[in-house]
Each structure stands twice: as C-alpha cells, then as structure tokens.
Design a protein around this motif. Structure first.
Motif, PDB file in Angstrom:
ATOM      1  N   GLN A  66       0.813  -1.217   0.000  1.00  0.00           N
ATOM      2  CA  GLN A  66       0.000   0.000   0.000  1.00  0.00           C
ATOM      3  C   GLN A  66       0.852   1.274   0.000  1.00  0.00           C
ATOM      4  O   GLN A  66       0.518   2.265   0.651  1.00  0.00           O
ATOM      5  N   TYR A  67       1.942   1.228  -0.760  1.00  0.00           N
ATOM      6  CA  TYR A  67       2.670   2.453  -1.105  1.00  0.00           C
ATOM      7  C   TYR A  67       1.998   3.111  -2.307  1.00  0.00           C
ATOM      8  O   TYR A  67       2.025   4.319  -2.449  1.00  0.00           O
ATOM      9  N   GLY A  68       1.452   2.286  -3.177  1.00  0.00           N
ATOM     10  CA  GLY A  68       0.804   2.761  -4.387  1.00  0.00           C
ATOM     11  C   GLY A  68      -0.562   2.124  -4.542  1.00  0.00           C
ATOM     12  O   GLY A  68      -0.925   1.184  -3.818  1.00  0.00           O
ATOM     13  N   ALA A  69      -1.323   2.635  -5.489  1.00  0.00           N
ATOM     14  CA  ALA A  69      -2.646   2.084  -5.811  1.00  0.00           C
ATOM     15  C   ALA A  69      -2.902   2.330  -7.288  1.00  0.00           C
ATOM     16  O   ALA A  69      -2.223   3.152  -7.915  1.00  0.00           O
ATOM     17  N   ARG A  70      -3.878   1.635  -7.830  1.00  0.00           N
ATOM     18  CA  ARG A  70      -4.201   1.784  -9.252  1.00  0.00           C
ATOM     19  C   ARG A  70      -5.513   2.531  -9.422  1.00  0.00           C
ATOM     20  O   ARG A  70      -6.427   2.409  -8.605  1.00  0.00           O
ATOM     21  N   ILE A  71      -5.602   3.286 -10.548  1.00  0.00           N
ATOM     22  CA  ILE A  71      -6.843   3.999 -10.845  1.00  0.00           C
ATOM     23  C   ILE A  71      -7.638   3.306 -11.953  1.00  0.00           C
ATOM     24  O   ILE A  71      -8.813   3.613 -12.151  1.00  0.00           O
ATOM     25  N   VAL A  72      -6.987   2.384 -12.681  1.00  0.00           N
ATOM     26  CA  VAL A  72      -7.679   1.548 -13.668  1.00  0.00           C
ATOM     27  C   VAL A  72      -7.088   0.143 -13.587  1.00  0.00           C
ATOM     28  O   VAL A  72      -5.998  -0.054 -13.059  1.00  0.00           O
ATOM     29  N   PHE A  73      -7.808  -0.835 -14.126  1.00  0.00           N
ATOM     30  CA  PHE A  73      -7.365  -2.232 -14.075  1.00  0.00           C
ATOM     31  C   PHE A  73      -6.971  -2.596 -12.641  1.00  0.00           C
ATOM     32  O   PHE A  73      -5.851  -3.029 -12.367  1.00  0.00           O
ATOM     33  N   THR A  74      -7.914  -2.409 -11.739  1.00  0.00           N
ATOM     34  CA  THR A  74      -7.608  -2.466 -10.308  1.00  0.00           C
ATOM     35  C   THR A  74      -7.731  -3.852  -9.697  1.00  0.00           C
ATOM     36  O   THR A  74      -7.669  -3.997  -8.478  1.00  0.00           O
ATOM     37  N   SER A  75      -7.912  -4.894 -10.490  1.00  0.00           N
ATOM     38  CA  SER A  75      -8.202  -6.220  -9.923  1.00  0.00           C
ATOM     39  C   SER A  75      -7.113  -6.703  -8.970  1.00  0.00           C
ATOM     40  O   SER A  75      -7.416  -7.322  -7.944  1.00  0.00           O
ATOM     41  N   PHE A  76      -5.845  -6.439  -9.287  1.00  0.00           N
ATOM     42  CA  PHE A  76      -4.782  -6.882  -8.377  1.00  0.00           C
ATOM     43  C   PHE A  76      -4.945  -6.213  -7.016  1.00  0.00           C
ATOM     44  O   PHE A  76      -4.738  -6.835  -5.972  1.00  0.00           O
ATOM     45  N   ASP A  77      -5.317  -4.944  -7.028  1.00  0.00           N
ATOM     46  CA  ASP A  77      -5.493  -4.200  -5.786  1.00  0.00           C
ATOM     47  C   ASP A  77      -6.724  -4.673  -5.010  1.00  0.00           C
ATOM     48  O   ASP A  77      -6.897  -4.335  -3.834  1.00  0.00           O
ATOM     49  N   LEU A  78      -7.570  -5.474  -5.669  1.00  0.00           N
ATOM     50  CA  LEU A  78      -8.724  -6.077  -5.001  1.00  0.00           C
ATOM     51  C   LEU A  78      -8.396  -7.471  -4.483  1.00  0.00           C
ATOM     52  O   LEU A  78      -9.271  -8.178  -3.991  1.00  0.00           O
ATOM     53  N   PHE A  79      -7.117  -7.865  -4.610  1.00  0.00           N
ATOM     54  CA  PHE A  79      -6.584  -9.163  -4.175  1.00  0.00           C
ATOM     55  C   PHE A  79      -6.806 -10.272  -5.189  1.00  0.00           C
ATOM     56  O   PHE A  79      -6.789 -11.458  -4.833  1.00  0.00           O
ATOM     57  N   ASP A  80      -6.968  -9.916  -6.456  1.00  0.00           N
ATOM     58  CA  ASP A  80      -6.925 -10.913  -7.519  1.00  0.00           C
ATOM     59  C   ASP A  80      -5.469 -11.023  -7.950  1.00  0.00           C
ATOM     60  O   ASP A  80      -5.051 -10.474  -8.958  1.00  0.00           O
ATOM     61  N   TRP A  81      -4.680 -11.752  -7.153  1.00  0.00           N
ATOM     62  CA  TRP A  81      -3.234 -11.766  -7.326  1.00  0.00           C
ATOM     63  C   TRP A  81      -2.752 -12.782  -8.356  1.00  0.00           C
ATOM     64  O   TRP A  81      -1.594 -12.732  -8.773  1.00  0.00           O
ATOM     65  N   GLY A  82      -3.591 -13.718  -8.743  1.00  0.00           N
ATOM     66  CA  GLY A  82      -3.139 -14.725  -9.692  1.00  0.00           C
ATOM     67  C   GLY A  82      -2.034 -15.580  -9.088  1.00  0.00           C
ATOM     68  O   GLY A  82      -1.792 -15.565  -7.884  1.00  0.00           O
ATOM     69  N   ASP A  83      -1.336 -16.332  -9.945  1.00  0.00           N
ATOM     70  CA  ASP A  83      -0.298 -17.220  -9.413  1.00  0.00           C
ATOM     71  C   ASP A  83       1.115 -16.664  -9.592  1.00  0.00           C
ATOM     72  O   ASP A  83       2.075 -17.259  -9.135  1.00  0.00           O
ATOM     73  N   GLN A  84       1.246 -15.525 -10.285  1.00  0.00           N
ATOM     74  CA  GLN A  84       2.554 -14.878 -10.450  1.00  0.00           C
ATOM     75  C   GLN A  84       3.615 -15.858 -10.971  1.00  0.00           C
ATOM     76  O   GLN A  84       4.751 -15.907 -10.493  1.00  0.00           O
ATOM     77  N   SER A  85       3.228 -16.640 -11.963  1.00  0.00           N
ATOM     78  CA  SER A  85       4.143 -17.656 -12.501  1.00  0.00           C
ATOM     79  C   SER A  85       5.368 -17.034 -13.151  1.00  0.00           C
ATOM     80  O   SER A  85       6.444 -17.649 -13.163  1.00  0.00           O
ATOM     81  N   GLY A  86       5.232 -15.819 -13.695  1.00  0.00           N
ATOM     82  CA  GLY A  86       6.388 -15.176 -14.306  1.00  0.00           C
ATOM     83  C   GLY A  86       7.491 -14.929 -13.308  1.00  0.00           C
ATOM     84  O   GLY A  86       8.678 -15.208 -13.571  1.00  0.00           O
ATOM     85  N   ALA A  87       7.129 -14.406 -12.140  1.00  0.00           N
ATOM     86  CA  ALA A  87       8.123 -14.167 -11.094  1.00  0.00           C
ATOM     87  C   ALA A  87       8.708 -15.491 -10.600  1.00  0.00           C
ATOM     88  O   ALA A  87       9.925 -15.630 -10.418  1.00  0.00           O
ATOM     89  N   TRP A  88       7.843 -16.468 -10.368  1.00  0.00           N
ATOM     90  CA  TRP A  88       8.290 -17.804  -9.931  1.00  0.00           C
ATOM     91  C   TRP A  88       9.316 -18.360 -10.906  1.00  0.00           C
ATOM     92  O   TRP A  88      10.401 -18.799 -10.513  1.00  0.00           O
ATOM     93  N   ASN A  89       9.007 -18.326 -12.187  1.00  0.00           N
ATOM     94  CA  ASN A  89       9.921 -18.875 -13.195  1.00  0.00           C
ATOM     95  C   ASN A  89      11.233 -18.114 -13.240  1.00  0.00           C
ATOM     96  O   ASN A  89      12.313 -18.715 -13.319  1.00  0.00           O
ATOM     97  N   ASN A  90      11.180 -16.788 -13.211  1.00  0.00           N
ATOM     98  CA  ASN A  90      12.405 -16.002 -13.317  1.00  0.00           C
ATOM     99  C   ASN A  90      13.333 -16.220 -12.130  1.00  0.00           C
ATOM    100  O   ASN A  90      14.565 -16.294 -12.301  1.00  0.00           O
ATOM    101  N   TYR A  91      12.784 -16.318 -10.933  1.00  0.00           N
ATOM    102  CA  TYR A  91      13.652 -16.575  -9.777  1.00  0.00           C
ATOM    103  C   TYR A  91      14.225 -17.984  -9.830  1.00  0.00           C
ATOM    104  O   TYR A  91      15.391 -18.203  -9.458  1.00  0.00           O
ATOM    105  N   TYR A  92      13.449 -18.954 -10.326  1.00  0.00           N
ATOM    106  CA  TYR A  92      14.008 -20.293 -10.437  1.00  0.00           C
ATOM    107  C   TYR A  92      15.008 -20.402 -11.593  1.00  0.00           C
ATOM    108  O   TYR A  92      15.960 -21.186 -11.526  1.00  0.00           O
ATOM    109  N   TYR A  93      14.823 -19.654 -12.668  1.00  0.00           N
ATOM    110  CA  TYR A  93      15.863 -19.586 -13.698  1.00  0.00           C
ATOM    111  C   TYR A  93      17.162 -19.070 -13.079  1.00  0.00           C
ATOM    112  O   TYR A  93      18.256 -19.582 -13.347  1.00  0.00           O
ATOM    113  N   THR A  94      17.039 -18.042 -12.282  1.00  0.00           N
ATOM    114  CA  THR A  94      18.202 -17.461 -11.614  1.00  0.00           C
ATOM    115  C   THR A  94      18.891 -18.490 -10.738  1.00  0.00           C
ATOM    116  O   THR A  94      20.131 -18.624 -10.763  1.00  0.00           O
TER     117      THR A  94
END
Length: 484
Positions: A66-94
């Motif tokens: 809660q440093y920032g917030a969105r004014i459009v496409f706000t679903s993530f800010d509503l806790f629709d976080w998804g599975d964040q597979s991109g971040a998961w994959n990139n850290y495991y590639y690393t």
C-alpha cells in the motif's frame, strides 16, 4: 558506480521443473568456454533476477504494501493476485544458473564465485519462500539426475538452510588468495561488499523468525553484531546492495520511458492514500520527493499531493477524488523520465540499522536502540537526497519511544519500492497497522502469499498437493510459517 552492461545471453532458458537442463557440448561458442568464463553465468543471473525484482516491486510489491494504488485495471489491488508464474519462473531460472555457477566454480576452486552464487541463490530463494511459503528447494536443479518433479521443502527447513548458506558464503569470502570475480553487476567484483551483503541479508532473514523462533533470530543477530571482524555488515550508504542501470535501452531501468515502458501504463499507478496520510502525519518531506502534486492543483497554483485509495473497483477508482487530474503520480521525472536515477534496491544500509534497532529493542543485543533507529532514519533521507529537518527526529510520531511500532513505521518507509519487503514485514509484525483491505476487496482479511503456479498442479501434482495440504490450502489467505 555499479552498472549493468550489455552482454549476449549465452544460456538456454529451460525451466527446472519440467524440462531437462542440458548444456550442450556441441556449441563451441558457449559450452566449451563456460568453464573458463563463469562471469557469463554471473552476469546473466544477476541481470534477470534484479530486473524481475524491480518490475515486480513496481507492479505488485508497491500495491501489496500500500505504497501505491491503481486507478484503472484495479483487480490486483482487489486481491486478484493470480499465481505470479512469471516471477516464480524467473527466480528459479536465476537459481538454476546460480547452482550451475556454484558447481563449475567448485570444480575449479574458484571460491569467490561459489560464495557469490550462494548469496544470490539465497536472496532469490528468500523471495520465493516469503511469497509462496513451502517451495521446491533441496531438489532444485536435479534434471541431470532425471528429477523433474522436485519436492516442496517446509519453510522452516528452508530458513535453516538459507542462514547456513549465508554463513558459509561469509566464511569462503574471508579466505585468502581469492580469485577476483568478473561480470559482477552488483558490486563490480568487490568481495568485501559481498561479505557485508551476505551478513546483512542473514540478519534480515534471522529477524523474519522473530515470532516463530526468537531464539534463533536472537542468536544469529547477536553473533553477527558481536563479531564485526568475523561478520562485517553494511556500515554506510556506500555499502548498499543497489544497482544503477545504464542510460540506454535495453539496460535502462525497466520501468522508464527509455525502456519503452508506456507512459499510459505508468500513469495507471498513483501514490496511495495510505502512504500519503502516513507521511503527511509525520510532516515528512520525503513525500514531496516520492510524489508529484496533482495536475489540477498545479493548474490552480496551489500544489498538493493527494493519494489514491487502495482496493477500489474499476470505474469508481477512475473517478476517485475527481479523477485522474486530482490524484498524484509518483515523481514522474525521477521514476520514469530519467532512465537510471532510480536504482534497483536489494538491501539498504538503513534497513540494517532498523534491524539492529529492533534487536536492541527486543533485548537481543546490548546496545542503544535509539541510536540505531535515528541512524536508520538519517541514512534513508541521505539515500534519497532529501534534507532531514532539524526537528524531525524529535517530532510527534517520529521521536523514539522504544516501541516496535515506531521502528517499523520508519522501516516501512525505508522499504518503499524494494521488491515485496514492505508487505513481508507488515505480515511479520502487523505494522503499519493502518494497512487494511480496500472497500471493494475480495477478502476482508489481508492476504499472505501468492498461490502456486498452475503448471505446478499439472506437472508436479503429487508434490504440489502434499505441500498445499501441509500449509493449509493453496490460497492467498493461507499464512506462511513465520507470519505473525
């Protein structure tokens, strides 16, 4: 100055969990030279993981804390976080690349590369386990042994191992006749800086155990603090684990005009009402650096900073407080138009001071918590180039009162735009207590973690199912082991 430089990618990007990892000996430009050029692996794994941390901090971490917030496409800010597979994959590639670097360096007695690999692995693993909970750890990168479905280790065991790995890295870097490392984007080959980062990171991870294993947290932090010769830590902003990007694409900061990040996308994010209220309540001049006055207030010649409320559904979010022109953007010149003024922050010296302040406040180390606290505040003002008001440290809400809440308030400000650290520390301590779900949020309790990527359920089902059951369900509201 630590800078990213352009380098050709020399590694096949193969996901550890489902495909075979095989460095081909048939490519004379890559495989036959990698043993003699470990810096190629180091540069690649640093570049990928640090850019991921920066991008994730902007688009997810700042919202979660809660440093920032969105004014459009706000679903993530509503806790629709998804599975964040991109971040998961990139850290495991690393981690895959770092483990390969550790193996190659170990075979040729390049202990400096072994140590740096351990530190980068631990930093990446710490983000993974803090954000997902139990994750694959001990069986990662075993495709050569035909293990394509790694088990999920329990978070407690992961933390025990991470603390041990950082201690081992410090020991390796304390040796003599170490090979100078090349291709190091973070510290430009300065091994003493790597030692300081390893021990500072070890204190961060130890403190994470404050509510579930305080004896371990106390033991690790007191050992490091009490033996500065054996365990050097960050001593000033000169020791920050930060990276300054280049001024030109593709090595500019990823969330900038130079990197072709759309200005329209940048403008979808605004400083949050929560953060503005906090900083205004402290009469904190960092607010005027972090954010721009609203367009309307500038036009009216009465500039003011107005934040966006977190957790408002699309439609009403766009018209909140009157709409776009009545809500403040993050400092667009510094954070967007300048290609490399905004660094990637893995860890700052000021965070180390707040760690020590909390350790002293809890009685784990015999020193003055107020001194650490005030040095942390001062160092963070210096880092951002904002002048510290003469009366700030004695003002209401800032003056040290030996409470965890006061320490954590300033630590929270310090962790702005630093991967997911502000959110993580909120979940550990419950501070700032002002963080709460928005009015249209899908849950009335604040979530704790990301869900596991959907590919894990289909490709590693047995281990996924076992882990999901063990942690209490693969849901974003399931608490991780160390959580308060």
């Amino acid at each position: 100055m630590k800078k990213i430089f352009l380098i050709a990618t020399v590694l096949a990007m193969t996901l550890w969990s489902c495909d075979k990892f095989d460095v081909s000996n048939d490519n004379p430009d890559v495989a036959l030279n990698i043993n003699q050029n470990p810096e190629l692996l180091l540069t690649n794994l640093q570049r990928r993981s640090i850019r991921e941390a920066v991008s994730g901090s902007w688009s997810e971490g700042n919202l979660m804390g809660q440093y920032g917030a969105r004014i459009v496409f706000t679903s993530f800010d509503l806790f629709d976080w998804g599975d964040q597979s991109g971040a998961w994959n990139n850290y495991y590639y690393t981690i895959r690349d770092a483990k390969e670097l550790e193996k190659l360096a170990g075979e040729t007695d390049l202990n400096s590369y072994v140590a740096v690999s351990k530190i980068m692995q631990t930093w990446a693993f710490s983000i993974l386990t803090d954000m997902w909970g139990d994750v694959p750890y001990s069986e990662v990168n075993q495709a050569s042994e035909e293990n394509y479905t790694p088990m999920y280790d329990e978070q407690e065991a992961i933390y025990t191992s991470m603390l041990s790995e950082l201690a081992a890295a410090n020991t390796l870097l304390s040796g003599s006749n170490l090979t100078q490392i090349k291709g190091d984007l973070l510290f430009d080959g300065d091994l003493e800086m790597w030692r300081k980062f390893a021990n500072s990171l070890r204190m961060r991870l130890a403190l994470r155990l404050s509510e579930v294993s305080p004896s371990v947290a106390s033991s690790v932090i007191s050992e490091i603090y009490g033996n500065p010769g054996q365990f050097p830590i960050m001593e000033s902003n000169e020791d920050n684990a930060t990276l300054t990007f280049l001024a030109a694409n593709p090595d500019a900061h990823p969330v900038t005009e130079e990197s072709v990040y759309r200005v329209g996308s940048y403008n979808e994010y605004r400083i949050s009402e929560h953060f503005v209220t906090m900083l205004e309540g402290l009469d904190d001049p960092r607010l005027g650096f972090f954010a721009d006055p609203t367009a309307n207030s500038v036009e009216e010649e009465s500039p003011e900073i107005v934040g966006m409320l977190n957790g408002v559904v699309d439609g009403p979010a766009y018209t909140y407080q009157g709409g776009d022109a009545f809500l403040s953007k993050f400092n667009i010149d510094y954070f967007y138009f300048q290609p490399n003024t905004n660094q990637a922050r893995l860890m700052l010296y000021s965070e180390v001071q707040f760690i020590l302040a909390e350790a002293a406040q809890r009685g784990w180390i015999n020193d003055d918590a107020q001194t650490f606290y005030e040095e942390g505040v001062t160092a963070n003002f210096e880092y951002w180039g904002v002048e510290l008001p003469a009366d700030y440290l004695t003002s209401a809400g800032v003056a040290f009162d030996n409470s965890l809440e006061t320490i954590m308030t300033q630590k929270y400000i310090n962790l702005f735009y630093t991967d997911y650290q502000g959110f993580i520390e909120y979940k550990r301590t419950g501070f700032p207590a002002t963080i709460e779900p928005g009015p249209d949020a899908f849950y009335d309790v604040y979530p704790s973690r990301f869900e596991y990527p959907s590919n894990e359920e289909s490709l590693n089902n047995a281990n996924y199912s076992e882990a999901s059951t063990r942690i209490g369900g693969d849901q974003i509201t399931t608490k991780v082991w160390w959580e308060n």
